[in-house]
Write an enzyme that holds these catalytic residues in place. Structure first.
Site, mmCIF file in Angstrom:
data_model
loop_
_atom_site.group_PDB
_atom_site.id
_atom_site.type_symbol
_atom_site.label_atom_id
_atom_site.label_comp_id
_atom_site.label_asym_id
_atom_site.label_seq_id
_atom_site.Cartn_x
_atom_site.Cartn_y
_atom_site.Cartn_z
ATOM 1 N N TYR A 308 53.615 57.661 28.518
ATOM 2 C CA TYR A 308 52.414 58.068 27.792
ATOM 3 C C TYR A 308 52.383 59.548 27.392
ATOM 4 O O TYR A 308 51.900 59.878 26.318
ATOM 5 C CB TYR A 308 51.170 57.748 28.631
ATOM 6 C CG TYR A 308 50.902 56.270 28.733
ATOM 7 C CD1 TYR A 308 50.261 55.595 27.706
ATOM 8 C CD2 TYR A 308 51.320 55.547 29.842
ATOM 9 C CE1 TYR A 308 50.030 54.225 27.795
ATOM 10 C CE2 TYR A 308 51.090 54.174 29.931
ATOM 11 C CZ TYR A 308 50.440 53.529 28.900
ATOM 12 O OH TYR A 308 50.214 52.169 28.982
ATOM 13 N N THR A 363 57.807 48.782 28.096
ATOM 14 C CA THR A 363 56.819 47.767 28.453
ATOM 15 C C THR A 363 55.386 48.252 28.265
ATOM 16 O O THR A 363 54.464 47.435 28.256
ATOM 17 C CB THR A 363 57.044 47.295 29.899
ATOM 18 O OG1 THR A 363 57.503 48.394 30.704
ATOM 19 C CG2 THR A 363 58.086 46.195 29.949
ATOM 20 N N GLU A 364 55.196 49.562 28.153
ATOM 21 C CA GLU A 364 53.883 50.108 27.782
ATOM 22 C C GLU A 364 54.074 51.418 27.043
ATOM 23 O O GLU A 364 54.809 52.293 27.502
ATOM 24 C CB GLU A 364 52.993 50.389 29.009
ATOM 25 C CG GLU A 364 52.459 49.164 29.708
ATOM 26 C CD GLU A 364 51.521 49.532 30.860
ATOM 27 O OE1 GLU A 364 50.887 50.625 30.799
ATOM 28 O OE2 GLU A 364 51.429 48.740 31.808
ATOM 29 N N ASN A 365 53.411 51.539 25.922
ATOM 30 C CA ASN A 365 53.267 52.803 25.220
ATOM 31 C C ASN A 365 52.084 52.649 24.283
ATOM 32 O O ASN A 365 51.956 51.631 23.599
ATOM 33 C CB ASN A 365 54.534 53.156 24.440
ATOM 34 C CG ASN A 365 54.414 54.479 23.699
ATOM 35 O OD1 ASN A 365 54.538 54.520 22.475
ATOM 36 N ND2 ASN A 365 54.165 55.558 24.415
#
Length: 457
Positions: A308, A363-365
């Site tokens: 992030y 897997t998350e951004n």
């Protein structure tokens, strides 16, 4: 064009020459059970540590709870249709451990059936199913016995992984054992910002060891019960940069990354904790039994990477570091700096230092912004720009030789953002929490257009 005509959406896409634009690359959206499901007492679901944390005054912004969230438990069919309509290849979700087992470890069939129906509908829509077993919602009855400070919880987690991989055999494309063990260990047990709210570095290190032990034990069960599915883990990674070029500040940034990244990657990929953790946190080493590290270092089919923002550091004058502010930079609603270069830097660094680095999925951004519905639309130009710049950073890492196989945007829709409640909106889709109305933001429409064009081309 008349002044009343809507402005065209800015494109949302990776660089056209990148492998990310080709059919073999996996594009998806992601959620987590506690953040979207609600229905916290339905069909025998037990309390989790986050239910307890939400009910503790002062722990969650505005006193928000996960009791209703996005009501996905009751709206899952329409939500799956919405995911499919976006045109993504895959959906990343998590299972709620308290929904599928009772206090004695026996299966709760109603809870298990909820996930079977959900996965079956995703498969019918042609979507790959990326399932995370643990996204922070530990059953409260296990926390009452010590939670992740208790070695027994690792074995209870293995039993949960064994049950679900037998029940869901053939329905899952890819399993991740844990989501962000750093957050579970440090935010949950180190500084108390997350459930269960304990505050001790020694606790954090012991919790991390038991989380990773549970991961290794779970991978053994997954391999035995559902060998056709991929097996891995999802970790959050932090990019640290020095405030100055002084050796002390450079060392401070290295220690920050060691604590955020190598604390997890060392055991997983080298079978050992970084030695410098003991100098950073003296007197806090966890109890490690014979054979633990070999269990933790199970071969991984993939590594999920969540990213992030970056953190700037300076030396504290001793053996640690101090976080410092970077002035005049773009930030998100969370106050986090927008720094796409950090994602490329981390991926390249991991490849150079870990020769056995498995294939990587982002897997998350994503980013939070204060999004409002205006005349049925949500204009989130900053999110489109944010994602485009991070797509480009991953494309550069791939060009440098990092094996990145997919990218999941966080998140599918606005949801319960942990200690920040419902104020921070990360979704491609806006959620009105009073009516549960879903509205595709400009970012969702632009992502949808890219995915449609890719499939046509």
């Amino acid at each position: 064009m008349s002044s009343s005509s809507p402005s065209p959406l800015p494109p949302l896409a990776p660089p056209p020459q990148s492998p990310m634009a080709l059919p073999g690359f996996t594009w998806g959206v992601a959620t987590a059970s506690f953040q979207i499901e609600g229905a916290t007492h339905a069909d025998g679901r037990l309390a989790s540590i986050w239910d307890t944390f939400c009910d503790t005054p002062g722990k969650v912004l505005n006193g928000d709870t996960g009791a209703n969230a996005c009501d996905h438990f009751n709206r899952w069919e329409a939500d799956v249709d919405m995911i499919a309509a976006l045109g993504v290849d895959a959906y990343r979700l998590s299972l709620a451990w308290p929904r599928v087992m009772d206090e004695k470890g026996r299966p709760n069939q109603k809870g298990i059936d909820f996930y079977k129906h959900l996965l079956d509908r995703l498969e019918a829509k042609g979507l790959q199913r990326f399932v995370t077993l643990y996204h922070w919602d530990l059953p409260q009855h296990l926390e009452d016995r010590g939670g992740w400070l208790n070695r027994d919880t690792a074995y209870r987690f293995a039993e949960y992984a064994d049950l679900m991989s037998r029940e869901l055999q053939g329905r899952v494309t890819s399993y991740a054992s844990l989501n962000e063990p750093w957050c579970s260990a440090f935010l949950g047990y180190g500084n108390g910002h997350h459930a269960p709210g304990r505050s001790s570095v020694r606790y954090a290190r012991q919790a991390m060891h038991h989380l990773l032990l549970g991961h290794g034990l779970a991978l053994q069960a997954l391999k035995a019960n559902d060998p056709g599915a991929q097996r891995g883990i999802v970790a959050n990674f932090g990019r640290g940069t020095p405030e100055t070029s002084s050796p002390a500040d450079v060392r401070a940034a290295q220690l920050f990354e060691l604590q955020h990244n190598d604390w997890v990657l060392g055991p997983l990929l080298k079978g050992a904790y970084p030695a410098d953790l003991d100098s950073l946190w003296p007197g806090s080493a966890p109890l490690v039994l014979e054979g633990d590290m070999a269990t933790i270092a199970q071969p991984l089919d993939f590594l999920g990477a969540n990213y992030y923002f970056r953190t700037q550091l300076k030396s504290d004058g001793g053996h640690g570091y101090i976080e410092t502010d970077v002035p005049n930079v773009e930030r998100t609603q969370m106050g986090w700096e927008v720094y796409p270069q950090g994602l490329e830097d981390l991926l390249r660094d991991f490849k150079s230092r870990y020769p056995n680095l498995p294939p990587v999925f982002i897997t998350e951004n994503g980013m939070a912004s204060d999004d409002q519905v205006e005349a049925g639309q949500v204009h989130d130009a900053q999110r489109i720009s944010f994602l485009n710049r991070h797509f480009a950073a991953v494309a550069r890492a791939i060009e440098a030789g990092v094996d990145v196989r997919g990218y999941f945007v966080w998140s599918l829709m606005d949801n319960f953002e942990w200690a920040f409640g419902y104020e921070r909106r990360f979704g491609l889709v806006h959620v009105d929490y009073q009516t549960q109305q879903r509205t595709l933001k400009d970012s969702a429409l632009a992502f949808q257009a890219f995915l449609a064009a890719r499939k046509q081309g």
